[in-house]
Each structure stands twice: as C-alpha cells, then as structure tokens.
Design an enzyme around this catalytic site. Structure first.
Site, PDB file in Angstrom:
ATOM      1  N   HIS A 241      44.573  35.067   6.495  1.00 64.12           N
ATOM      2  CA  HIS A 241      45.157  34.594   7.766  1.00 64.12           C
ATOM      3  C   HIS A 241      44.069  34.080   8.714  1.00 64.12           C
ATOM      4  CE1 HIS A 241      49.354  35.462   7.175  1.00 64.12           C
ATOM      5  NE2 HIS A 241      49.114  36.699   6.789  1.00 64.12           N
ATOM      6  N   ASP A 313      45.761  41.836   6.219  1.00 72.26           N
ATOM      7  CA  ASP A 313      46.997  41.709   5.452  1.00 72.26           C
ATOM      8  C   ASP A 313      47.072  40.393   4.677  1.00 72.26           C
ATOM      9  OD1 ASP A 313      47.061  40.510   8.021  1.00 72.26           O
ATOM     10  OD2 ASP A 313      49.197  40.144   7.770  1.00 72.26           O
ATOM     11  N   GLU A 314      47.895  40.421   3.651  1.00 66.20           N
ATOM     12  CA  GLU A 314      48.356  39.212   2.966  1.00 66.20           C
ATOM     13  C   GLU A 314      47.252  38.256   2.529  1.00 66.20           C
ATOM     14  OE1 GLU A 314      52.877  38.694   4.553  1.00 66.20           O
ATOM     15  OE2 GLU A 314      51.360  37.637   5.714  1.00 66.20           O
ATOM     16  N   ASN A 315      46.226  38.810   1.925  1.00 68.02           N
ATOM     17  CA  ASN A 315      45.232  37.957   1.267  1.00 68.02           C
ATOM     18  C   ASN A 315      45.670  37.801  -0.177  1.00 68.02           C
ATOM     19  OD1 ASN A 315      43.006  36.847  -0.005  1.00 68.02           O
ATOM     20  ND2 ASN A 315      41.748  38.693   0.190  1.00 68.02           N
TER      21      ASN A 315
END
Lengths: 676, 676
Positions: A241, A313-315
């Site tokens: 992100h 988050d969300e790598n």
C-alpha cells in the site's frame, strides 16, 4: 405584552447519555440553567482545562440561547470542576480517564483525577442539559464513570480520498463528545501521500495531487486533539500500500529495474484504482532502511504519541517473487516465503522505532513468528485472530466488525465486542485487548458524505468501548442514538444536514421547484447506500469517480430501518386496526403511496435517473403494506396470488438499483408472511 | 459490470445566473467538464488572481466530484483567464468591475481589465455549470457584464448580538457569489463594542462580554474580503448608540457628572435592552475629540478602505438638553438645537478623518446644513431623503427597503430601486446615488439563524444593484433564487440546513422519534417569522432572550409563499379539476390535512408549545383549501355560511401565534373569495 422572565420548569430526567456511564443514579429535582450560569475550577487548573470549560460554556450559550459567561469564573459557581492534576504530559493508553459528577438543585460538582477525566465529565454535563418549558435544566444525578476499554479509536483514511482538514477538526469534536480517545490517521496509501515531509519532499510533491497536510497543520490537529483528550496515532502503511511513495522515490520499490540490475525503477504513478497492487517497498536493500530511518525520525518528532502504526497489510508479494535479486536475498537469509521476508522487514523497522521511543502497531499481517513483544496488533480479520495474538502475549485492538464503509447497521456494530461474552481468554490475556477502532476507509467518500458515513454509527462503537458490557439494549440504544445524532450537529458535523443539502442538489433546482424536494426526502428516508463490496462491483469505482449521486446522499442505517422494524414487531403481537402501531404503519405506507407519483418527474433529473425504478417500487411497497394491514386487521385470508405477488415484489425490491437499497424490506416481508 | 467513462450529454442552457448579466447571448453546444478540466492565466496574474482561480477549481471539484486539478496550469487550458492588470491597490468604488466571458464547445475565455472583474467573471463561470447525464457541462454563451451600481453592500450588526467570525467569513463567500462589493461592519453600538483597540483597551475589555474581534482577525477578514473583490467599511456609531464605549470610558458621556461639574460619569453598563438611549458622547469637550483622534487614527490604520462610517443616527439629545454645561456651550456657539450640535460634532470629526485620508459616511441624520461635501449619506429613511441629499450634492446609498430584519419578502426587496423609474433626478444627481446596502441588524439573531436572515434574500438585493433595471420578472427571479439558494450552501452557508437542524432540535429528540421531524418540516414550510417590530412587541426581546424557538428556526419568505400564490393565480384563470395547478394545490392542501394530527403530540415539546394552536389552524386551512377547490371545480355555490366561516378562519389565522405567521393566507383568501 409584559416582560416574562425565563422560567425553567421541573422536568423528569430523560437519560440520553451516550456512552452510558458506568454508574448512574437519579436524584430528585433539577438544576436550572440561567444567564447566571458560571463554572469554576477549584483545585488544579491549566490552559487545557480552562479551554475545555470555556468550550462547554460557549456551547451551552449557543445551545440554550442564554448569555452564559463564556470563561470560567470565580469559585462560587453553578458548576465546580475539581481536578487533582494535569495527568500525563503525553497522553497514553494508561491515562486515568475516570470522573464523577454530582448534580443537585443547588449546583453541579465534577471531580476527576486528571484533565482528561474532566474533559469526559464535561462532555457528560453537556449531554445532561434538557429543555424545560421556557428554560433549560440539568437533572439531579450522581455519576461515577470510567471506561471499560483504554483504546477507543476512530481511523480515517486520508489517502484514497483527500479529507480536508476541516473534516478532521469537526470529527475530533464528535469523538470527544462520545469520549473516544484515539484518532488513528491513515496518512499514506497507494492513492496518495498526505503529509508534508521536509526530509523527502517529493513524497507529498509527487504523491498527493497537491492535497496533503502541512506539518504546521498536523501540529495544530495534534494540539486540538490533546485539548479534547484524544491521542493521534499516525499510520504509514508499509511495505505494501505504498505506491504513492514510489512516485517520488522509485528506488524504494521492489520491481525489477530498467537497467536489468534492479537499479532504476518506475516510473510510478499514484493509483487511481483501488485494490492490492504489486509494487511494494524493497526490504532487501539497506538504502530502504536508511530512508525509513530518516523519515520515521522526522515523523516521530512530529507525532508525540507512544505508538507508531506501520500498516503492514495486504502485501501480495508479487514483486518479491518476481525479482531474482530479492529471491536470492531470501535464499541467502533463509527466508522461506514472502511472509518471512515481511517479518524480516518488521524486525529491521523495530530498532528504528525503538530509537525514537515508539511502540509498533500494525494490522494482523505483522503477527508472525519473531515479532517483537511490544508490538500491538490491530485486527481487521476478527476476534479469533485478535485472541490468538493476545494468547501469544501481544496487545491488540479490534477493528473487524467496526468497518464503517461496509454500511452495516448501528445495531450490528453494537453487537461486536472486543472481548465477547464467553471468550476463553484468561484475565491476563483479556487485559491485552486494549479496545477497538472504528475504521473509515475512504474509497467512496467525499467531503460531503464523510460525516454521514462516520456519524452517528461511530457513537455506538464508542459506547460499546466505554460502557459496561451489560449496556446492550438495542431499542434504548437507538432511542439515545437519535438524540446524540441531533446533538452531534452542534459540533459542526453535517451527517444529517448533508443529506438535506445533497437531496436539494439532486433534485436539480434548475429544473425542479423547492416543493419537489419534500417527496425526495420521504423516499430517501427509506433508502441506504449499498455496502462497500457491492458498490465496487456495481460501479467499478476509482478515485476519479464522482461521489455525487443518490448513493452518496443517503445515509447508512437511517432511523427508518429500526423504526419500521419495531412498529411491525409491535403490531404483529396483536394485529388490530386500533393499535397505535397500526396507525403509525398505515401513515407511513399511505405516505409512500402518495409520494411515489410525485417523485416521477423528479427522477428524470440527471443524477437521479439511475434510481428511477426504485421510486416506482416505493409506491408499490406502500400499497403492499396497506394491503397486508387490511388482511391482518380483519384476520382475513389474502386473495389468491396476493402473497406470491407480494413476495415477488419484495424479492425484486431487494436488488439494488441506482446503488441504493431499501431499509424496510425485512419487516415488510414479515408482514406479508403473517397474512394467512 | 464494465467501467463506463463519464459522459456529459448535451443539455439545453438553463439560465440560472444571479445576478443576471448586463448582456448575454446563447451559443450552441456545451463545454464538457471532465477530469482534464484546467484553468490558466494568459496575461497578467498575481496572488489574488491565482487564489481566485484555485477557489473556482476546488469548488468545481467538490461540486462535480471530478478530480479537477486545483491549481491554475499551463496555458492550453479549458478556461483561459485574461486579465489586463491588478486593478486598484486599495479597491475603491471607482474600481473597474466589468468582465466578458465566451464559452464554446472548445473552451471558455474570461477577460477582465482588473482582478476584481475577473473575480466576478469566475463567479459567473461557477453559476454556469450544469449537471448533464453522468457529467457536467457549461453551456455555450457570450456574456458582457458590468454592474449598474458601484456600491452593492451588506451591513452586519455585530454589536447587538455577537456574530462569530466564521459567520463573517462564510457571509463574504456568499456576497462574492452574487458579486456584492461592500461589507459594512457595524462594530459598536449600545449593546457591545466588538473590536480590539490597543490604544483604549477598556473599550473591548469592559464593553463586549469578551466577544470581540482581535485586530489580527480583522486584518484576516479584510484580506479575505479583498480576495473576493469586497471592500470592508467599518462603522463606529457616534455620538449616539455608543453606550458600550462609556462602560470603560465614562468621561466621554454627556450626562451630568456625580461631582456636580460633570466630571465623573457613570457607572455605565452595556445595554441588554434595545432601543434609543439617553447616554451619548459629549461633543462639547476637547477631551472627546482627543480620544476620537487617537481612536480613529488607530482604526483607520487597520481598515484601508477610503470610507469610514460614523453612524450618527438616533441621538435623542436628552443628555444634551439636560446638561446645563452643554446648554451653555450651545448658547455660546450659537447652536440653536441638538441637531446643530450634532453637525458641530461632525464638523469636528471631519479634520480627523481627512488627516487619516478617509471620507465620512453616515446615516440620514448627518445630512444637515454645513456638512462637508465629501460626505456620503446612507439612507434608512427612504428614496426621498436620498434624493434630497443627492440634489444637495452628496453621494448616497439606499438602505431603506433593504432591511433584512423586517422579514419582508424577496419580492418586496426586488421592487426597491435606488433610482426608481420616473425619478426626477438629473443624470448628474443620479450619478451621486452610488447604490445600496442590505442591512442585517442583529437584535433577533443567533449564530444559527443569521444565515437564513441574510440568505437568500440578499441575493435579490445584489441582483437589483448589479443587473439592468429592466431585469424585474418576479417569477423568473424566484425560479433563479431557489437555484442560487441551493448553490449558496456550497459556500458553507447554512440558511437552508439550519432550519433542518433547528427543527430536529425543536422536535425534542429526547421525547420524539426521528420520524416526527417530517411533519414539523411540512408545517414549517408554510410559516415565517413575524417582522422586527411585531416580534419586539409580542416578546419584548433583549440581548438575553434565547433565540431558539420556532420563530428562530423558520425562514423569512420561504418558497411556499410564492409557489402557492403562483399556483392559485394559475388555477383561478380556468378553475378545473383537470388542471395541473389544481393537482398541485390539492396535493398541498391534502398534505396539510394529513399532517396536522401528526403534529399534535409534537407540539407538546417544550419549545413548540407556544405555537400549538397554529398547528391546528394548519389542518383547518388545508380543509378550507380542499373545500374551495371542490366548489370552484364544480362552479357550484358553497353551502350557506361556508364563506363567512372560512373568512373568519383566515382572519384568525392571520394573527401570529408563537411569533410565527402563515405564508399562504393571501392566495387562500383569493380562493375563498372566488367561490360563489
């Protein structure tokens, strides 16, 4: 006519406090508020306390219309504020936030150990003021109050859509009104880098479209928050992100470079789309940590809070898997997968944070073997994930269930508890669950809609986190929520009036008359936006999508949902044409039938066209309701086919059209099902 | 679903400009506004112009939801702004305010001689933007525009009630939106001295209850106004209306002193009551002029405008008549009455103003023999008074007929012209009438009601002063006024939404449900506050009277007044049950009948009780309307007694109750009278 002095008439106490205090008992009588109302501080005082007292007086003056003195005065006052001391120089999650309040017919006395406790007590004082005849009173009460959880936060994503600083200020006022104490500021993401860095100015210059907060503004926000008992925890989401960082500093990225050696990256651009993207920071280069060292040192100097949020988050790991150099690094360091590489990254971050006297906080994904025990996990995944980290010895904060962009009802949020009844946590483990945070992600926000997405539902999360677990009556919650909702607009929030404004716009004043806004309001009162995922699918929104349609105007969980549900439940106990619930339902249904044809011309306005079929269904639903009442009143079977037709209508009305849905279908279905 | 790019559909031009430009012709086609919309300045530019262009872009971005670049860009832009030069360093009433604007399908080109002209042109650009399908357009037009009058002002009284600085800022935004150019700031009066003096700090310290503007704030307001093409003219009302001065500086007063020699005055206190009071400045002592010299020098250094307003109104002369020392002075100076003494006072003021390079402006009362020819008269007395001073060679400004606190209709203000058709002024004399000013006296204002007292009616005064005299169609004015009213809320004004907020409060959310606000809104839509004099008589208001009742919530001249009037007029042309006007009227009347019983429980709320009988009449008026339509449709005589009863109801409904009155009685009376 002669001059009549103001007279406050005695009124019964109506408890509208939100959050409910830990302990409250009702006395007898009222304290009348008049122009002679004053406040004083009889023990410790400082600038922060003075300002808090003055704010209350200014607000009471505006609220009651009385010309109340707007600075705290000498100590023979109506309201005496006794505070033992300033409290922490930098407010932490250990701050004593308790207070007690005694109101009698003679005066009010607020006591707190710290200024923060007093600030919460003053918020209670404000909520106690009631209109009474031609005047205003505070009911006689005795309150001893302290929060159940030490961490009661609201996260705002300023990246995906720019959130003007005015919104931040008024949101802080709203938070203080319901005794929240953490403003979690999501300052960077793929779609924008929103704070000025003097060390790396290309971050904001190239990563923000010019929409970022200056450091002076940030300092003002922090001071404003501190004045209201609120900590400010910044979040810089890394290593994923982080696309907006790479626009100005492409060498931070993990992509394979254009020189074949991975040395020239990019060019990168701010993402207009939403989702999870491949480009992430490169955790294998020392230069990345040198950059982060300087950047984090700059930011930790700006934000005094003991916590520093690194996202995490969300790598998706795609760039790491596709880059031979990074793969070689992982092999060399015995890192078996990209999760292990991210933990390696976090371990490299920790000394930087420690050097700057900060504790790390991150989303669920940072919870991995090898994580420092000081780190705190913020869970978007849910209680089980949170419990697991608490059992492993980590502090935790619940956000799953408090996602405001999901457009859930206040009732749904109310039911979510950071430590649910019956959890198997030990007392020690439970103590590691610090509290929770409502999360306002901004994919679908505009400066006009943001207030109604945050408020009033956040007040319910605030109550869940402050009040005893036993405070859980949904009907009473909604009763108080409406009062609080109206009251929150005193702080400049526009969650209710923004709908009014937006509907006036949508009615296209250049082609419609003022009178035509009224039917649109009635229609909008039973509509709400579809949830996050559904909108994204129906519309494929991006940062460039105009947020000015009906979906952006209407409010999540408007009062109609619970009101109609409650009236139907009441009516169905003893269906009868004579019951008050019948009268209420009939009035509503009749109004829908009457309003639908009035809407027809209006729904041709450019921004309303897409929802036109919904307006037709609206009238049909009203007729359905009237029919159902008729059959139920008479305890009479419906004509053949009516029930099937009605259920078919309800089914088709369930489909969102124009990205809005009805709030009243469940109780209507119950009515239809109850007909013989 | 697939991603659909934004598409602006061609739409016909709907002229919603307010004020109407001097010349406008319509082209063919539209200029589509997309995310690529940019603006540039191709000739002269400075900070003021840059900021004005940026403001437009920010506003379009917020308005359209499009991510328009928010800083002016390179000159191959959608909107090209060509300005010849900066204009006056200190804007005066001689500033060139003209501009021209050409919009075609390919782009828009704005030309102005000065930045102020460009600012007005940019306001027009904003008003031209229309929704079109899923996008936004500007219609192709050619505009050449310049104001009819050079002085288009709004006066705000910050003394009788404190007007927070936020209100001032948003009011300036509203003024700029309708091309007004003078903010006249009434800063002192009997009820409060509202500006910081560093030379005589007791003025604000003892004369303001702590509610005053600091000099820094005043400088900010002046800069903010200048950025919007608005001059700031301060008013310090002397020698009367100056009680608040005397609290800190009693020696300025004309009363007989306590030592028998007139040397010790007072003590004085800020007046809470309204009206005309005896204490006034002493014009006979040199010390008064020494004080005023220092004070005026301080204030003229703060306010750059060439004009300085000295008030001069409503001095009853009582203290002058009763003070033997002053009587002796008058005799010695051959001053035959107190008016002559006031002229003497003004003559002593003039050199102080001249020394500070200011021209004097004052209310009618300063127009007396011996007045300096440079002085300008602001007339609250009317056109005849203004014409007399113009004939005598004085510049003049009309305010009679533009008093917003009288609660007149927009239509009434629209009919008031500073130079009425058929006036006997020569061209030279007419040129001395500079324009007009709407006046917002604050006896009955609160920060919540001020916007709806000023807006949208002030936009109509703005049009009267800007547009050609021939622009006078009332129906078209009301059509555009509604659009402008909705548009003005984009600037943060709350004239519409404040009513919504206030009604939610009045419905007493602690005892009523959200749903009950809707009937109150319908009721409020046909109500308006009584006028200034009537309120004062009904209530004996003072500065301490709470301004939080129904009268403070409802708006002057709401749309219902003209809408019902227009529909009745249309219906009465050919009374028939089939006409659209019939359908409209029937829907309204039916709604009133339905709503009245729903209001009954609500009208028990503490702040609504006083207006409860009005709510009963509301339903009766609806029934009266339905009956009248029935008889008229059928061309049938009413039953015996119906007409008398109806007229009796209308007569009793005319009486204000709870200090509000109905907006719809005249057309209802016409309906009843039309029945056989």
């Amino acid at each position: 006519m002669s001059f009549t002095p103001l007279q406050a008439q005695p009124v019964p106490f109506v408890n509208t406090l939100m959050p409910q205090p830990a302990h409250i008992s009702e006395g007898s009588g009222n304290l009348a508020l008049g122009t002679q109302f004053t406040a004083c501080e009889d023990k410790f005082h400082d600038g922060r306390l003075d300002r808090a007292v003055s704010r209350l007086l200014v607000r009471l003056k505006s609220e009651t219309g009385l010309q109340i003195a707007t600075a705290p005065g000498a100590c023979s006052a109506t309201l005496t504020v006794s505070v033992d001391g300033a409290g922490e120089a930098i407010q932490s999650d250990d701050e004593d936030e308790s207070y007690s309040l005694e109101v009698t017919g003679d005066g009010a006395h607020l006591h707190a150990a710290t200024v923060v406790g007093a600030i919460h007590g003053l918020a209670t004082v404000y909520q106690l003021v009631q209109a009474a005849g031609d005047g205003w009173v505070m009911p006689a009460v005795s309150i001893q109050d302290a929060p159940r959880f030490r961490w009661r936060g609201l996260m705002i994503d300023s990246s995906r859509h720019w959130i003007p600083i005015d919104v931040i200020y008024r949101t802080l006022d709203g938070m203080a009104a319901v005794k929240m104490n953490v403003f979690h500021w999501h300052l960077s993401d793929d779609q924008g880098f929103r704070i000025e860095s003097k060390v790396f100015p290309k971050l904001q210059e190239l990563g923000s479209d010019g929409d970022y907060y200056t450091q002076d503004q940030v300092r003002s926000v922090i001071a404003y928050a501190r004045d209201r008992g609120i900590r400010v925890v910044p979040e810089f989401d890394i290593p994923g992100h982080a696309l907006s960082w790479l626009v100005g500093y492409p060498d931070l990225a993990s992509g394979v470079g254009t020189d074949g050696k991975g040395n020239h990256q990019g060019p990168y651009a701010i993402s207009r789309e939403y989702g999870v993207f491949d480009p992430v920071l490169d955790p294998t280069r020392e230069s990345t940590y040198q950059f982060l060292d300087k950047f984090i040192s700059e930011m930790t100097a700006l934000f005094p809070d003991p916590y520093f949020h690194v996202g995490g988050d969300e790598n998706n790991g795609v760039q790491w898997k596709n880059n031979p150099r990074i793969q070689a690094f992982m092999k060399a360091h015995d890192l078996k997968d990209t999760a292990a590489l991210q933990t390696y990254f976090n371990q490299k971050l920790l000394p930087i944070l420690k050097k700057n006297h900060k504790k790390m906080i991150g989303w669920d994904e940072i919870f991995a073997p090898g994580l420092d025990k000081d780190a705190v996990i913020q869970s978007w995944r849910g209680f089980d994930s949170l419990a697991a980290s608490a059992k492993a010895g980590y502090g935790g904060i619940l956000s799953a269930g408090y996602y405001l962009d999901h457009i859930d009802s206040a009732e749904q949020h109310y039911a979510v508890d950071p430590i649910p009844a019956g959890s198997d946590l030990t007392a020690e483990q439970a103590a590691r669950i610090f509290g929770g945070e409502a999360c306002m992600w901004s994919e679908h926000l505009s400066p006009r809609s943001v207030d109604s997405r945050i408020w009033p539902r956040t007040a319910v999360v605030a109550e869940r986190l402050w009040s005893p677990q036993s405070v859980s009556d949904v009907s009473d919650m909604y009763r108080r929520l409406w009062v609080e909702s109206v009251r929150l607009e005193d702080f400049g929030l526009q969650h209710l009036s923004a709908e009014d404004m937006a509907l006036r716009k949508l009615a296209a004043p250049e082609i419609a008359t003022p009178d035509q806004v009224a039917p649109l309001r009635i229609f909008a009162s039973v509509l709400q936006p579809v949830g996050f995922d559904e909108r994204y699918q129906l519309q494929h929104t991006s940062q460039l999508t105009p947020m000015d349609h009906l979906i952006d105007a209407v409010r999540p969980d408007p009062p109609s949902r619970f009101e109609v549900e409650a009236a139907v439940a009441e009516y169905l106990k003893h269906p009868s044409a004579d019951s008050p619930a019948h009268a209420q339902l009939e009035a509503w249904f009749q109004q829908w039938v009457t309003t639908a044809p009035q809407l027809a011309p209006l729904m041709k306005a450019p921004l309303l066209q897409e929802a036109a079929p919904k307006a037709e269904q609206f009238g049909q639903l009203g007729q359905l309701g009237l029919d159902a009442l008729k059959y139920l009143d008479a305890k009479q079977a419906a004509p053949a086919g009516w029930k099937d037709q009605s259920l078919a209508l309800l089914k088709s009305a369930k489909e969102p059209i124009g990205k809005v849905r009805f709030t009243v279908l469940e109780p209507l279905t119950q009515l239809v099902q109850s007909v013989q």
